[in-house]
Design an enzyme around this catalytic site. Structure first.
Site, PDB file in Angstrom:
ATOM      1  N   ALA A  97       1.118  -0.974   0.469  1.00  0.00           N
ATOM      2  CA  ALA A  97       0.115   0.219  -0.548  1.00  0.00           C
ATOM      3  C   ALA A  97       1.189   1.295   0.213  1.00  0.00           C
ATOM      4  O   ALA A  97       2.045   1.210   0.166  1.00  0.00           O
ATOM      5  CB  ALA A  97      -0.938   0.174   1.004  1.00  0.00           C
ATOM      6  N   GLY A 119       0.289  -5.480   1.038  1.00  0.00           N
ATOM      7  CA  GLY A 119      -0.672  -5.094  -0.109  1.00  0.00           C
ATOM      8  C   GLY A 119      -0.085  -5.750  -1.284  1.00  0.00           C
ATOM      9  O   GLY A 119      -1.487  -6.456  -1.668  1.00  0.00           O
ATOM     10  N   GLU A 137      -0.642  -9.914  -0.920  1.00  0.00           N
ATOM     11  CA  GLU A 137      -2.329  -9.784  -0.586  1.00  0.00           C
ATOM     12  C   GLU A 137      -2.676  -9.459  -1.455  1.00  0.00           C
ATOM     13  O   GLU A 137      -4.063 -10.401  -1.695  1.00  0.00           O
ATOM     14  CB  GLU A 137      -2.465  -8.917   0.462  1.00  0.00           C
ATOM     15  CG  GLU A 137      -2.004  -8.778   1.892  1.00  0.00           C
ATOM     16  CD  GLU A 137      -1.972  -7.786   3.248  1.00  0.00           C
ATOM     17  OE1 GLU A 137      -1.282  -6.726   2.570  1.00  0.00           O
ATOM     18  OE2 GLU A 137      -2.546  -8.404   4.444  1.00  0.00           O
ATOM     19  N   GLU A 188       4.837  -4.913   6.994  1.00  0.00           N
ATOM     20  CA  GLU A 188       4.258  -4.182   8.050  1.00  0.00           C
ATOM     21  C   GLU A 188       5.111  -3.310   9.187  1.00  0.00           C
ATOM     22  O   GLU A 188       4.256  -2.309   9.989  1.00  0.00           O
ATOM     23  CB  GLU A 188       3.022  -4.261   7.948  1.00  0.00           C
ATOM     24  CG  GLU A 188       1.989  -4.079   6.569  1.00  0.00           C
ATOM     25  CD  GLU A 188       2.282  -5.615   5.596  1.00  0.00           C
ATOM     26  OE1 GLU A 188       2.672  -6.037   6.280  1.00  0.00           O
ATOM     27  OE2 GLU A 188       1.138  -5.377   5.018  1.00  0.00           O
TER      28      GLU A 188
HETATM   29  N1  CO8 Z   1       4.437   3.595  -0.451  1.00  0.00           N
HETATM   30  C1  CO8 Z   1       4.894   4.010  -1.139  1.00  0.00           C
HETATM   31  N2  CO8 Z   1       6.172   4.427  -1.993  1.00  0.00           N
HETATM   32  C2  CO8 Z   1       6.477   3.062  -1.929  1.00  0.00           C
HETATM   33  C3  CO8 Z   1       6.079   2.408  -1.787  1.00  0.00           C
HETATM   34  C4  CO8 Z   1       5.578   2.282  -1.013  1.00  0.00           C
HETATM   35  N3  CO8 Z   1       5.380   1.104  -0.046  1.00  0.00           N
HETATM   36  N4  CO8 Z   1       7.472   1.366  -2.193  1.00  0.00           N
HETATM   37  C5  CO8 Z   1       8.155   2.021  -2.608  1.00  0.00           C
HETATM   38  N5  CO8 Z   1       8.585   2.972  -2.584  1.00  0.00           N
HETATM   39  C6  CO8 Z   1       8.880   4.334  -3.661  1.00  0.00           C
HETATM   40  C7  CO8 Z   1       9.856   5.006  -2.733  1.00  0.00           C
HETATM   41  O1  CO8 Z   1       9.808   6.212  -1.682  1.00  0.00           O
HETATM   42  C8  CO8 Z   1      10.986   5.447  -4.014  1.00  0.00           C
HETATM   43  O2  CO8 Z   1      10.275   6.016  -4.279  1.00  0.00           O
HETATM   44  P1  CO8 Z   1      10.750   8.487  -4.248  1.00  0.00           P
HETATM   45  O3  CO8 Z   1      12.146   7.772  -4.909  1.00  0.00           O
HETATM   46  O4  CO8 Z   1      10.138   8.827  -4.744  1.00  0.00           O
HETATM   47  O5  CO8 Z   1      11.668   7.727  -2.959  1.00  0.00           O
HETATM   48  C9  CO8 Z   1      10.218   4.707  -5.210  1.00  0.00           C
HETATM   49  O6  CO8 Z   1       9.499   3.637  -5.038  1.00  0.00           O
HETATM   50  C10 CO8 Z   1      11.709   3.715  -5.257  1.00  0.00           C
HETATM   51  O7  CO8 Z   1      11.735   2.406  -3.528  1.00  0.00           O
HETATM   52  P2  CO8 Z   1      13.241   2.420  -3.359  1.00  0.00           P
HETATM   53  O8  CO8 Z   1      14.078   3.677  -3.914  1.00  0.00           O
HETATM   54  O9  CO8 Z   1      12.792   2.525  -1.649  1.00  0.00           O
HETATM   55  O10 CO8 Z   1      14.097   0.942  -4.175  1.00  0.00           O
HETATM   56  P3  CO8 Z   1      14.640   0.202  -3.647  1.00  0.00           P
HETATM   57  O11 CO8 Z   1      14.696  -0.460  -4.465  1.00  0.00           O
HETATM   58  O12 CO8 Z   1      16.230   0.568  -2.618  1.00  0.00           O
HETATM   59  O13 CO8 Z   1      14.078  -1.227  -2.503  1.00  0.00           O
HETATM   60  C11 CO8 Z   1      12.053  -1.889  -1.140  1.00  0.00           C
HETATM   61  C12 CO8 Z   1      12.686  -0.923  -2.619  1.00  0.00           C
HETATM   62  C13 CO8 Z   1      12.416  -2.839  -0.822  1.00  0.00           C
HETATM   63  C14 CO8 Z   1      10.152  -1.859  -2.108  1.00  0.00           C
HETATM   64  C15 CO8 Z   1      11.701  -0.740  -0.867  1.00  0.00           C
HETATM   65  O14 CO8 Z   1      10.990   0.732  -1.394  1.00  0.00           O
HETATM   66  C16 CO8 Z   1      10.239  -0.764   0.370  1.00  0.00           C
HETATM   67  O15 CO8 Z   1      11.062  -1.262   1.198  1.00  0.00           O
HETATM   68  N6  CO8 Z   1       9.235  -0.385   0.385  1.00  0.00           N
HETATM   69  C17 CO8 Z   1       8.004  -0.236   1.256  1.00  0.00           C
HETATM   70  C18 CO8 Z   1       7.584  -1.846   1.610  1.00  0.00           C
HETATM   71  C19 CO8 Z   1       6.917  -2.070   2.334  1.00  0.00           C
HETATM   72  O16 CO8 Z   1       6.531  -1.431   3.874  1.00  0.00           O
HETATM   73  N7  CO8 Z   1       5.529  -1.899   2.538  1.00  0.00           N
HETATM   74  C20 CO8 Z   1       4.258  -2.977   2.831  1.00  0.00           C
HETATM   75  C21 CO8 Z   1       3.849  -1.323   3.534  1.00  0.00           C
HETATM   76  S1  CO8 Z   1       2.274  -1.133   4.113  1.00  0.00           S
HETATM   77  C22 CO8 Z   1       1.285  -2.064   3.462  1.00  0.00           C
HETATM   78  O17 CO8 Z   1       0.918  -2.855   2.373  1.00  0.00           O
HETATM   79  C23 CO8 Z   1      -0.039  -2.480   4.315  1.00  0.00           C
HETATM   80  C24 CO8 Z   1      -1.203  -3.897   3.314  1.00  0.00           C
HETATM   81  C25 CO8 Z   1      -2.791  -3.037   3.965  1.00  0.00           C
HETATM   82  C26 CO8 Z   1      -3.974  -3.658   3.074  1.00  0.00           C
HETATM   83  C27 CO8 Z   1      -3.134  -3.190   1.610  1.00  0.00           C
HETATM   84  C28 CO8 Z   1      -4.414  -2.925   0.526  1.00  0.00           C
HETATM   85  C29 CO8 Z   1      -3.844  -2.298  -0.653  1.00  0.00           C
END
Ligand code: CO8
Length: 258
Positions: free
Chosen positions: A65, A109, A112, A132
């Protein structure tokens, strides 16, 4: 219709939906999820479409998400707007089969969403996770429920409590994905599976999806009865006669969805 966060391509009987927010690793914001719900609804209504493939990019199916969208929200906000409930329903109410073709990250998400599909074909670079816990919350769309039923408590707890990622090979061993294919062949393989489904009787396909889905939610005895009754009901179709006669006559069946 034109979409901004997804790309939809209907080719004969298969609808391919590609999540397309490359700047955010396909993070799921409400605009994207609403477009996805709309596209799935259109695919459900389109008589030409017999199977759906949902995919992302080579880097990310979806990295969860959209954290930026959620970061300032309060309990009252998410509770009163019932965050993600309608969006989840829009996916799970689809009666046509949906294959998730997952390459790269399927996190939170994103993982999921893949699980909500009927089965997952994973590229060899796929990484699944429920991270999460790293951002002070927990899975909210099946990561502590559907995932646990798929892979068992040990792996689901491990993923959700530690936030570690599971590689494609482990995901296949654990029963999270049906098969692993080379990343370059992911769409080809997923589309081929969808085309194979498209050749079957749409009535059998719909009944199979319904029986397997209901089995997730019902006690075993009830699920077995539901399965048996659907099996019986298919004997009322022309496709059952055609399928069985074709076997006996050693020819290919011509199903007519009747
Ligand atoms: N939300 C918003 N932006 C994101 C997300 C995210 N989940 N994941 C990546 N991005 C963005 C980054 O902020 C970045 O943007 P910017 O360049 O503007 O800063 C861009 O994507 C590239 O990401 P990274 O620079 O971090 O790329 P890396 O290759 O270094 O890392 C990862 C990739 C490992 C995927 C890392 O981005 C990461 O850990 N992302 C977050 C993963 C996470 O925590 N996901 C869980 C989110 S909470 C959730 O899903 C709750 C679910 C509840 C129900 C969902 C219903 C849909």
């Amino acid at each position: 219709m034109a979409y901004e966060n997804i790309i939809v391509d209907v080719d004969d009987s298969v609808c391919l939906i590609r999540l397309d927010r490359p700047e955010a690793m396909n993070a799921l914001n409400l605009d994207l999820l609403r477009e996805l719900g709309k596209a799935l609804g259109e695919a459900q209504k389109n008589d030409k479409v017999r199977a759906i493939v949902l995919t992302g990019s080579e880097k990310a199916f979806a990295a969860g998400a959209d954290i930026k969208m959620m970061s300032e929200k309060s309990f009252v906000d998410v509770y009163t707007e019932d965050l993600f409930t309608a969006e989840e329903r829009a996916v799970t109410q689809i009666r046509k089969p949906i294959i998730a073709a997952v390459a790269g990250y399927a996190l939170g998400g994103g993982c999921e969403l893949a699980i909500m599909c009927d089965f997952i074909i994973a590229a060899d670079n796929a990484k699944f996770g429920q991270p999460e816990v790293n951002i002070g919350v927990m899975p909210g769309m099946g990561g502590s429920t559907r995932l646990t039923r798929l892979v068992g408590r040990a792996k689901a707890m491990d993923m959700a409590l530690t936030g570690r990622f599971m590689e494609a090979e482990e995901a296949e061993r654990a029963g999270l994905v049906s098969r692993v294919v080379p990343a370059k062949k992911l769409i080809e393989e997923a589309t081929a599976a969808a085309r194979r489904i498209a050749e079957k009787s749409a009535i059998s396909v719909m009944a199979i999806k319904e029986a397997v889905r209901r089995a997730d939610e019902m006690p075993l005895a009830e699920a077995l009865l539901f399965e048996r009754r659907l099996f019986h009901a298919l004997f009322a179709t022309e496709d059952q006669k055609e399928g069985m006669c074709a076997f006996v006559e050693k020819r290919e069946p011509q199903f007519r969805d009747r």
